[in-house]
Enzyme design. Structure first.
Site, PDB file in Angstrom:
ATOM      1  N   ASP A   1      85.467   9.729  -4.935  1.00  0.00           N
ATOM      2  CA  ASP A   1      85.147   9.265  -3.581  1.00  0.00           C
ATOM      3  C   ASP A   1      86.299   8.486  -2.969  1.00  0.00           C
ATOM      4  O   ASP A   1      87.236   8.068  -3.665  1.00  0.00           O
ATOM      5  CB  ASP A   1      83.887   8.393  -3.640  1.00  0.00           C
ATOM      6  CG  ASP A   1      83.049   8.491  -2.375  1.00  0.00           C
ATOM      7  OD1 ASP A   1      83.592   8.889  -1.326  1.00  0.00           O
ATOM      8  OD2 ASP A   1      81.855   8.162  -2.438  1.00  0.00           O
TER       9      ASP A   1
ATOM     10  N   ASP B   1      77.786  12.943   4.372  1.00  0.00           N
ATOM     11  CA  ASP B   1      76.728  12.020   3.933  1.00  0.00           C
ATOM     12  C   ASP B   1      75.437  12.315   4.678  1.00  0.00           C
ATOM     13  O   ASP B   1      74.371  11.830   4.298  1.00  0.00           O
ATOM     14  CB  ASP B   1      77.151  10.568   4.210  1.00  0.00           C
ATOM     15  CG  ASP B   1      77.988  10.000   3.075  1.00  0.00           C
ATOM     16  OD1 ASP B   1      77.970  10.575   1.973  1.00  0.00           O
ATOM     17  OD2 ASP B   1      78.658   8.970   3.291  1.00  0.00           O
TER      18      ASP B   1
HETATM   19  C1  GLA Z   1      79.969   7.397  -0.193  1.00  0.00           C
HETATM   20  C2  GLA Z   1      79.526   8.785  -0.579  1.00  0.00           C
HETATM   21  C3  GLA Z   1      78.080   8.760  -0.995  1.00  0.00           C
HETATM   22  C4  GLA Z   1      77.884   7.792  -2.141  1.00  0.00           C
HETATM   23  C5  GLA Z   1      78.401   6.418  -1.741  1.00  0.00           C
HETATM   24  C6  GLA Z   1      78.382   5.463  -2.904  1.00  0.00           C
HETATM   25  O1  GLA Z   1      79.365   6.985   0.969  1.00  0.00           O
HETATM   26  O2  GLA Z   1      79.734   9.685   0.452  1.00  0.00           O
HETATM   27  O3  GLA Z   1      77.647  10.046  -1.375  1.00  0.00           O
HETATM   28  O4  GLA Z   1      78.587   8.256  -3.260  1.00  0.00           O
HETATM   29  O5  GLA Z   1      79.726   6.484  -1.239  1.00  0.00           O
HETATM   30  O6  GLA Z   1      78.855   4.213  -2.562  1.00  0.00           O
END
Ligand code: GLA
Length: 730
Positions: free
Chosen positions: A477, A547
């Site tokens: 990420d 997301d």
């Molecule tokens: C980001 C990702 C999510 C999740 C969060 C965790 O927003 O896109 O899918 O993994 O971080 O903090």
């Protein structure tokens, strides 16, 4: 031979099955661009270069009286700064005397089999490839510039990149080094770009080209949610199946700039590459700079063929690793099920329920390390929180494995929290400008990945975790954009290199990890789809698309993404309702049908579902497993655009055209609604296809010309799917 050269070594022709690209060395050595488009049988089309004297268009060396010959109007392979080409330029070189002009003339060329890798950069690969390397020379700066053009057999794509070498005894600076420049002798184009925002990435935007410069760009340090490093020029009338379309896709994950100018004379110049904003690269004598590659695709059969070329090329000649050709496991990610609030017991209970419905991989998302129970701390401390997990990660993984599931883990390696042991030990390891406030975003700072010791420290930490448990999937990420771009170890005159060095550092760390753990399935992520680009796909064959998991919002996100990126690279999950991002409720069947488009999974608390819902999920997973080879390798056809706000439809056709999966989504129901019929694409017209559910038989031609009738669906967000199986083989 894909690349041919005339006997005078002046005309170069690059062919793919359906396209030709022609360039010409002019008598003075400037390299003119002659043609790019549908395949033609002759390179001798230089009549396209028409010379007309224009006021205020200067004349280069050797053309004092030849007023019609001007770099202001000549279509060129490399437009440079400061020598009378006022269109967007690709190269600016600053010499010790402060001058930034440069002018390149032909020096030599080479044609060879294969396609060389780009040092430190992601790139398409292919054994059955051919490359033209054209070396140009600027006699004043003594800088050499080599333009590479590669073709990979079987694809209507030409892949361009550029290398700049300082052949002088002085240090010079590259202040702009874009990878690709393309001139067209008209501007009757629509420009398609992918724009967006967090939660609404890669929306397809199409507008007629208008006078002046139009651009897509990111100065955020990553390719971003906001613009994608992709541009498409197409006929105004181009559809999914008709019309000329040109795609330009940059294989890079950092700051980028794509500009298209409709010029004073209604020509078009397009450039694409690393953004010049804040960029400056020192080239000491003998040094070389490699610019990332641009994959150009031409289609004379509309946007569908353009996408299919990108899909095939990126799936098989950019993505790597064992999962390149293998369908991905169905996963359950705990993020929207628990957020930071989980225990070993909760995870095991989720995993058990997941196993019962057919899930194959459990992903433990954010919150398993350091003291991280919210987003204010611990990034940079990749040490398992054994208190929270009631034991080691190895033990938890063994329990998950014992259930028959693979184990996956979330990391955010490029970041550091101020509240972390790493930051306390090395406060200078984050990007920051002396004397300025260090801007936080999601309460975190960005590690200075331009520094090898920072990469090494993170590498060691990640390896310690990955060596301690049987981790078979990693979600990588990246949850903020870059600010305060300055590195403590580079001198003042090299600070313009930091943003690019950061990206090279990310690539280098990924490379080392991929080499050490070749069996791991890597998934890219940046607050959803904030770094969904070809550069990342070289390392992570799937990327979390957004997301935003709302099935209706996902329609336009996935449609835009599919213009360039293969469906198998789009991670798509079924989540809970009301949806956590939009608070909309949609039927479970619809959420499943929309998520089937990509690499499939779930992101919800299975423990909160009714037995009926769990049953539906079990059926959904069984169906996905039955069809996933088709989703992973089939040809994806967009049939109806969700941009209408009414409905959307698409289908997958297997490579041998034996199997078809059709999906229709009714976005918005109106009373007394008109009846809907959707024509299919990509089938074999000579075959008979059977609807698996009803037994109805249709010929491929009937499905192309007439299509499927959609039953009357009641309510918003309704899905209708059909599987068609050929009853005979060709
Ligand atoms: C980001 C990702 C999510 C999740 C969060 C965790 O927003 O896109 O899918 O993994 O971080 O903090």
């Amino acid at each position: 031979m894909a690349i041919s050269i005339d006997k005078n070594n002046t005309l170069f022709k690059i062919d793919t099955a359906q396209s030709s690209y022609i360039l010409k060395i002019m008598p003075d050595g400037l390299v003119a661009h002659v043609y790019y488009g549908s395949w033609v049988d002759s390179a001798d089309v230089s009549y396209l270069l028409r010379f007309v004297s224009r006021s205020f268009s200067g004349n280069p060396e050797g053309h004092f009286l030849d007023k019609a010959y001007s770099q202001d109007t000549l279509p060129q392979e490399l437009g440079t700064y400061g020598v009378g080409d006022y269109r967007p330029d690709s190269l600016r070189i600053q010499l010790p005397n402060g001058a930034q002009a440069c002018n390149f003339y032909y020096r030599s060329h080479r044609v060879f089999q294969g396609k060389p890798p780009l040092e430190g950069l992601p790139a398409t690969y292919g054994e059955d490839a051919q490359t033209l390397a054209l070396t140009l020379w600027d006699k004043v700066s003594q800088v050499e510039c080599t333009l590479f053009y590669s073709v990979i057999a079987g694809y209507d794509a030409i892949i361009r990149s550029m290398q700049v070498k300082n052949g002088s005894d002085d240090t010079v600076y590259l202040n702009r080094a874009l990878s690709c420049s393309m001139d067209f002798d008209h501007s009757d184009f629509d420009l398609i770009t992918l724009r967006g925002r967090w939660g609404g990435e890669r929306q397809l935007v199409r507008n007629p080209l208008h006078p002046g410069i139009q651009s897509v760009e990111s100065t955020r340090g990553t390719s971003s949610h906001h613009y994608n490093p992709f541009l498409c020029l197409c006929d105004h009338q181009a559809t999914e199946t008709t019309g000329d379309c040109y795609g330009f896709s940059l294989v890079y994950s950092g700051n980028f700039l794509g500009q298209v100018e409709q010029t004073q004379l209604s020509n078009t110049r397009l450039v694409l590459g690393i953004h010049d904003s804040g960029f400056s690269w020192q080239l000491a004598p003998g040094d070389t700079f490699t610019a990332p590659e641009v994959v150009m695709v031409f289609s004379d059969q509309g946007l569908g063929h353009l996408s299919h070329t990108y899909h095939g090329l990126y799936r098989q000649h950019l993505c790597r690793g064992p999962y390149r050709d293998t369908p991905r496991p169905v996963l359950l990610n705990n993020w929207e099920a628990t957020y930071f609030d989980f225990t070993r017991e909760k995870i095991l209970s989720l995993a058990t329920k997941a196993r019962d419905v057919g899930v194959e991989l459990l992903v433990l998302d954010d919150g398993w390390f350091g003291k991280r129970n919210d987003d204010t701390s611990s990034l940079g401390d990749w040490v398992v929180n054994e208190e929270k997990l009631s034991g080691s990660l190895g033990a938890l993984t063994a329990d998950i494995n014992a259930l028959g599931l693979k184990m996956g883990l979330w990391f955010e390696p490029e970041m550091v929290s101020e509240d972390s042991d790493l930051y306390r030990a090395h406060p200078d390891w984050c990007l920051q400008i002396p004397g300025r406030y260090k801007q936080t975003s999601r309460c975190q700072l960005v590690l200075d990945f331009s520094r090898r010791e920072v990469q090494d420290a993170i590498y060691d930490q990640l390896c310690a975790v990955l060596d301690g448990a049987n981790i078979e999937y990693v979600k990588w990420d990246m949850n903020r954009h870059l600010t305060d771009v300055w590195s403590a170890t580079l001198p003042a005159n090299q600070q313009g290199e930091v943003a690019h060095r950061y990206v090279l550092g990310v690539y280098s760390l990924l490379d080392r990890l991929l080499n050490r753990y070749p069996h791991i399935l890597w998934e890219g992520c940046s607050g959803g789809g904030g770094r969904f680009d070809p550069g990342m796909l070289y390392y992570t064959p799937q990327i979390w698309t957004s997301d935003n998991t709302d099935a209706i919002d996902r329609l336009t996100i996935q449609e835009g993404t599919s213009l360039v990126y293969p469906p198998s690279t789009m991670s798509a999950h079924v989540s809970a309702c009301p949806n956590h991002q939009t608070h909309r409720s949609t039927p479970l069947e619809t959420r499943g049908a929309v998520a089937f488009t990509g690499s499939f999974g779930y992101e919800l608390d299975l423990g909160a579902l009714s037995p009926e819902e769990l049953d539906t999920i079990a059926q959904q997973i069984a169906r996905y497993k039955h069809l996933r080879h088709l989703f992973a390798t089939g040809v994806y056809h967009r049939l109806r655009s969700p941009q209408s706000g009414k409905d959307a439809a698409w289908c997958y056709v297997s490579q041998g055209k034996q199997q078809v999966h059709f999906t229709y989504i009714q976005i918005h129901k109106v009373a007394n609604s008109p009846l809907v019929r959707v024509r299919l694409q990509g089938l074999d017209e000579g075959l008979q296809y059977k609807d698996e559910a009803t037994g109805a038989i249709y010929s491929g031609r009937v499905l192309h010309c007439i299509g499927l009738c959609i039953p009357v669906l009641q309510g918003d967000a309704q899905a209708y799917t059909v599987v068609l199986q050929a009853t005979t083989k060709r």
